[in-house]
Scaffold this motif. Sequence first.
Motif, short mmCIF file in Angstrom:
data_model
loop_
_atom_site.label_atom_id
_atom_site.label_comp_id
_atom_site.label_asym_id
_atom_site.label_seq_id
_atom_site.Cartn_x
_atom_site.Cartn_y
_atom_site.Cartn_z
N PRO A 188 43.23 -62.86 -16.76
CA PRO A 188 44.22 -61.80 -16.93
C PRO A 188 43.40 -60.58 -17.49
O PRO A 188 42.70 -60.85 -18.44
N THR A 189 43.91 -59.47 -17.31
CA THR A 189 43.22 -58.27 -17.94
C THR A 189 44.36 -57.33 -17.92
O THR A 189 45.46 -57.16 -17.67
N THR A 190 43.84 -56.02 -18.43
CA THR A 190 44.94 -54.82 -18.50
C THR A 190 43.89 -53.65 -17.80
O THR A 190 42.95 -53.62 -17.63
N THR A 191 44.89 -52.39 -17.82
CA THR A 191 44.42 -51.24 -17.14
C THR A 191 43.22 -50.79 -18.01
O THR A 191 41.99 -50.45 -17.34
N VAL B 161 42.82 -57.00 -9.14
CA VAL B 161 44.17 -57.16 -8.32
C VAL B 161 45.46 -56.42 -8.95
O VAL B 161 45.42 -56.73 -10.23
N ALA B 162 46.03 -55.48 -8.36
CA ALA B 162 47.27 -54.72 -9.11
C ALA B 162 48.17 -54.65 -8.05
O ALA B 162 47.74 -54.65 -6.77
N GLY B 163 49.34 -54.40 -8.22
CA GLY B 163 50.38 -54.20 -7.20
C GLY B 163 51.64 -54.80 -7.53
O GLY B 163 52.04 -55.38 -8.56
N ALA C 134 47.47 -57.44 -15.48
CA ALA C 134 48.73 -57.60 -15.76
C ALA C 134 49.53 -56.56 -16.03
O ALA C 134 50.71 -56.60 -15.62
N ASP C 135 49.13 -55.45 -16.62
CA ASP C 135 50.02 -54.31 -16.84
C ASP C 135 50.12 -53.54 -15.74
O ASP C 135 50.94 -52.36 -15.86
N ALA C 136 49.59 -53.63 -14.62
CA ALA C 136 49.65 -52.86 -13.39
C ALA C 136 50.02 -53.69 -12.29
O ALA C 136 49.82 -53.54 -11.03
#
Length: 163
Positions: A136-139, A84-86, A111-113
């Motif tokens: 939690p993760t990153t792009t 999930v991002a946004g 988290a960074d997206a």
Amino acid sequence: MQAKLMLHIDNGPAVLKRCAALVKAADLLDIPVLVTEQNPRGLGPSVDGLIGERHRVIEKDTFDATLCPDFVAALPSKETVLFVAGCEAHVCVLLTVTGLLRLGYTVELIADAVGSRAPENKAIALARAQREGALPTTTESTIFGWLGSCRHPRFRDALALVK
């Protein structure tokens, strides 16, 4: 990632860049992308160029997308990990993530997206989502996880998206 909202998101250009990289990487790797647009009559459509005709767009009025029957009907099996991002992190993103967790999905929140108008709202949303069970993760972690190896035939194409 709706155009009218993105003008007000803290660090909005960076959030948009990461979301665009995720969508492009998903397309390279044939990973389905499901997009929601919150009240598009008021907030407008997604930012130009972010999504294409191959992406499914669900219009919604509920902040938690899992309260929208069309969204729930479009979800894959519960064995699928959802990324999930946004925007905004503390409203639609958080409420949708907690809804997906209640439905029994494993959710990785990039988290960074994600973004909010105020950085403290984003920070609180990320902390709460993690407490509720989102991972939690990153792009970059997401894209490299999708690739699995530098031997993947699309590795160089995907690498260009995060450089």
